[in-house]
Enzyme design. Structure first.
Site: not given
Ligand code: ADP
Ligand code: MG
Ligand code: MG
Length: 906
Positions: A26, A471, A796
């Site tokens: 990420k 999920h 074999s």
């Molecule tokens: P996962 O790995 O379980 O997908 P994430 O870290 O991607 O978890 O976050 C879960 C949700 O929160 C995602 O849908 C993401 O888009 C949202 N999210 C995470 N960070 C932010 C942010 N800074 N602003 C708005 N939404 C966020």
């Molecule tokens: Mg995510």
């Protein structure tokens, strides 16, 4: 000083896609997107190395890490012009997990961090939107309590449900600022009541708490199960991303969603996704509200409003951005985005998980589009995925009959292709229990990561809520399980234990349900499965290959694989039918033809038993004379089916007592055949009893005590070959001696075989000959392979026995301890499934090297189960084996694995 924290976005972008190991998937992709000038809310990543340091320090953040977080936070506050905890203009952040390989939904995330009783007021004022401020605050209290303080979110959900019941409201979006504010108060009371302390109001304390909680989430049970399943090492650790919040919950010009650049279920090249207006990230994946489609195409006639229609400009920017990212990463992307007042922000991009079918289609399409080449496409295919192309589908006619009879219960989303039928289980535990007795379908309102073990146990997954990216859908696709989601007409009553649709009522634990994950259909009762299209074309020949896209894709992949592989693939088959199936799938010979299987069929077992229970050589010879024509016929059948391809035949191997009757009736029958008393038969059977039969009188030892048995077998083989050649069909038998440990065992047996061949040639005026080899399955043979090779035309490797004898693990009894070996990490895998490369593999290597030191072109193959395991196949390639052999249905997998082995070696 080691750098532990890397910024992304804004004016300080320190990471890139190449830093995946350090920054996690990420984090590195957020930095990569920022460097492409794609709008990413700025933030910083705490490295995966810190996860290890944190755990080593007994779950403590090292002080220099804390210092670097402080410094990065200061930079972030500077770029945003906001401060964490500032009552007037607070900075809010999300704290997100992020492993090297994505583990969707397995670890924790906290959103809206930085809110407290003061800053929430500041946010309300600054945004002019108190409803949004209190919605964010209640989300934060819920998530933080759940993730960091271990107060389960159900306690809070309950309060929301109560409020909805009281006010008659259905959706979160209908709840007002005042109501959320009141709920926030109640939420804090819950925390106080559960923990005896107040919900933390200090944002800095909140931040460090959340960072630690994300590191801790690396070691939750579900994360551990997921890593096991996907072979992700425990040592990798997760990174933590701290990122400025953007808000999808500020009103109707805001929203959040997920998108795929191509359909992850089918691989169709259509932009695809789901979104929710006025919502925050988790809402879409949690399946609480059924999300809306992104494109008009997807919305079709569903009556739902697509993003394309609701916000055309934003949609266009999103589409362009996603296309750019797919071209940049040269792979199908799975993206998360948020729209804040019509401004688009990208929050995540990764190579999307996909079904086997989709994976294959996407790889082929991308080659056609010129995005990647054939070799890259081949490398991307998970060989095991090919099994899904061969997996059964429902019988079309039966399905139509079910429909006509009113047994189609409902339609949902086709979230994971394939057909599954089984008893209904309403919980993960129930699925685990029932699956011991037979196939199970897990039926839930929605699934959550806690259901993982139940999903593993079930044949298929059905949910009443949630979309294609819920999920249940994501995890099912990852596991290759059929899945239907969002079947909102189903009523699942966990108290009465029923699943109802209209007037059909099914009982959990009792009734069967069938789901078609490709069509999204749900049927009451049990539908029977039908061979896949690939089977219909290749095996049943009931379908014209040019009419099946699935088959054509399969054929394309096999064509590429055949082009790049050098190692041959054979099959383990004892019957012409199995051998034929394997050849249809691409096998180039039989690597193991077990002769004893032929002994059991029909009447012949009587003759075999007579042979075993005879008192003397003469009696045995009489009985063997009865077996001979039957064996000869079997071999003729296989030679004809293989039509000139090599057929590697193993002489009789199992301990004799496996063939004799242990029941009264069987013994009485034998008494008649032999003309002796039942008592006498019993006595002879008992005499064959061994304490440790797998190390007893079996393999070449049988031929050494009873040479007439191998003489008969050699005769059957040679005569069969001569007979089919007379019909103009080429026969290429190879005959191998099992369980050799000492070169003299082989020399003795071989002499008998050659003597028999000489006799036959003389009788018939023929000049039959064939390679005579040995199995290498006893460690002594492996380490004296230079001696053994002097008598062998080929080796074999019988890696099943070699593992059994090398480890001293009984294959039949290891079930009672091997799973613990794996869970306690004494062994990484069950060595009977995936070769233990360091130990048993070393024996293979030694034997290969020593064997070829005597005979440089000694042919080497493997015929254990490992021949169909991709990782083992790659190992065998490296050791220099000429071929692997596996069961017919694993042939395509071995072929692709062999091609990948060649490509990886380049
Ligand atoms: P996962 O790995 O379980 O997908 P994430 O870290 O991607 O978890 O976050 C879960 C949700 O929160 C995602 O849908 C993401 O888009 C949202 N999210 C995470 N960070 C932010 C942010 N800074 N602003 C708005 N939404 C966020
Ligand atoms: Mg995510
Ligand atoms: Mg063996």
């Amino acid at each position: 000083m080691t750098k532990h924290v890397y910024s992304f976005g804004g004016d300080r972008n320190e990471g890139s896609a190449s830093m995946r190991n350090l920054l996690g998937g990420k984090g590195c992709n957020l930095a990569e997107m920022a460097s492409l000038n794609i709008p990413v809310p700025p933030g910083f990543t705490v490295t995966t190395d810190v996860c290890t340091l944190y755990n080593q320090a007994g779950k403590q953040l090292p002080t220099d890490v804390i210092e670097q977080i402080k410094e990065a936070l200061k930079w972030l506050e500077g770029t945003r012009g906001k401060k964490l905890g500032d009552a007037a203009n607070p900075l809010l952040v999300s704290v997100r997990s992020g492993a090297r390989d994505s583990m969707p939904g397995m670890m924790d995330t906290v959103l809206n961090l930085g809110l407290n009783d003061q800053t929430v007021e500041g946010l309300a004022k600054a945004s002019g939107n108190p409803r949004f401020a209190y919605d964010s605050y209640r989300r934060f209290i819920m998530m933080y309590s759940d993730v960091v303080m271990d107060v389960h979110k159900d306690h809070f959900e309950e309060k929301i449900e109560e409020l909805k019941a009281k006010t008659g409201k259905k959706l979160d979006t209908e709840i007002t600022a005042e109501e959320w504010k009141e709920l926030c108060g109640e939420f804090k009371k819950i925390v106080k009541a559960k923990l005896g302390k107040d919900f933390p109001q200090d944002p800095w304390e909140q931040l460090l708490g959340a960072v630690c909680a994300v590191f801790n989430s690396w070691d939750t049970e579900r994360a551990i199960i997921y890593r096991r399943m996907n072979r992700i090492p425990d040592e990798w650790g997760t990174a933590v991303n701290v990122q400025t919040m953007v808000f999808g919950n500020m009103g109707d010009d805001c929203g959040t969603g997920v998108a795929f650049t191509r359909d992850p279920g089918t691989g169709e090249p259509y932009f695809f996704g789901e979104y929710l207006i006025n919502a925050q990230g988790e809402d879409v994946v949690a399946g609480i509200r059924t999300p809306q489609p992104i494109t008009k195409y997807q919305a079709a006639d569903s009556g739902l409003k697509s993003l394309e229609e609701a916000m055309p400009e934003v949609f266009k920017t999103l589409l362009d951005t996603c296309n750019r990212l797919e071209k940049h990463f040269k792979n199908m992307q799975d993206l998360e985005f948020t729209i804040e007042q019509r401004q688009l922000y990208m929050l995540q991009t990764r190579n999307g998980k996909r079904t086997a079918l989709a994976g294959i289609r996407i790889a082929i399409d991308m080659v056609k589009e010129g995005l990647i080449d054939e070799q890259e496409a081949l490398k991307r295919i998970n060989p095991d995925d090919l099994t899904q192309l061969l997996a059964p589908i429902f019988d079309v006619k039966e399905k139509a009959a079910f429909k006509k009879a009113g047994k189609m219960m409902a339609k949902g989303l086709p979230a994971g292709p394939g057909a599954a039928a089984g008893i209904i289980a309403l919980s993960a535990e129930e699925a685990e229990q029932l699956s011991a007795k037979g196939p199970v379908v897990l039926v839930r309102t929605e699934t959550s990561p806690e259901d993982l073990a139940g999903m593993v146990a079930a044949q298929g997954i059905l949910t009443a809520r949630g979309g294609m990216t819920s999920h249940a859908a994501v995890v099912a696709r990852g596991m290759g399980k059929p899945c239907v989601c969002g079947a909102s007409n189903l009523v699942i009553d966990t108290v009465k234990r029923t699943v109802t649709a209209g007037d059909i009522v099914l009982k959990a634990g009792v009734d069967n349900i069938s789901i078609d994950g490709s069509a999204g259909e749900i049927y009451a009762g049990k539908l029977s499965a039908f061979p896949s299209e690939v089977n219909q074309v290749l095996v049943d020949k009931s379908l014209d290959g040019s009419k099946s896209e699935t088959y054509q894709r399969f054929a394309t992949i096999m064509g590429w694989a055949n082009k790049y592989r050098t190692m041959k693939v054979r099959t383990n088959a004892d019957t012409p039918k199995d051998a034929g199936v394997a050849v249809a799938f691409g096998a180039e010979g039989v690597g193991l033809c077990r002769t004893e299987h032929m002994f059991f069929e029909g009447e012949r077992i009587l003759a075999v038993r007579e042979m075993i229970l005879s008192k003397d050589v003469e009696g045995r010879k009489t009985a063997l004379a009865k077996v001979l024509p039957m064996q000869r016929k079997d071999f003729e059948g296989i030679f004809e089916a293989m039509n000139g391809m090599p057929v590697n035949i193993r002489l009789i191997d199992p301990p004799l007592h496996e063939f004799v009757p242990h029941d009264e009736k069987g013994q009485a029958d034998m008494a008649k055949v032999l003309g002796v008393s039942v008592e006498e038969v019993k006595h002879r059977v008992e005499k064959l009893h061994e304490f440790n039969p797998m190390m007893g009188h079996r393999g070449c030892r049988l031929g050494i005590t009873y040479p007439e048995i191998i003489r008969m077998q050699m005769r059957a083989i040679a005569e069969a070959a001569i007979n089919v050649e007379k019909k103009g069909i080429k026969a290429h038998p190879e005959v191998m001696v099992p369980l050799v440990g000492h070169v003299k065992e082989l020399a003795f047996t071989k002499a008998e075989m050659l003597a028999e061949v000489a006799a036959i040639n003389k009788e018939q005026g023929a000049n039959f000959s064939c390679p005579i080899g040995t199995m290498i399955e006893i460690p002594r043979a492996a380490i004296t392979a230079d001696q053994v090779a002097t008598e062998a035309d080929y080796f074999s490797f019988g890696t099943n026995d070699l593992t059994q004898m090398g480890f001293g693990f009984s294959r039949d009894d290891s079930g009672s301890f091997l799973p613990e070996y794996v869970s306690k990490k004494i062994l990484e895998d069950d060595p009977f499934q995936s070769l233990d490369q360091q130990g048993i593999g070393e024996l293979v290597k030694i034997a290969a090297t020593k064997g070829r030191s005597v005979k440089p072109d000694l042919k080497l193959g493997v015929c254990g189960e490992h021949g169909g395991d991709p990782r083992s196949v790659k190992f065998f390639y490296k050791v220099g084996l000429n071929y692997v052999s596996c069961s017919p249905f694993r042939v395509p997998i071995a072929i692709v694995a062999a091609a990948q082995a060649s490509l990886e070696a380049k």
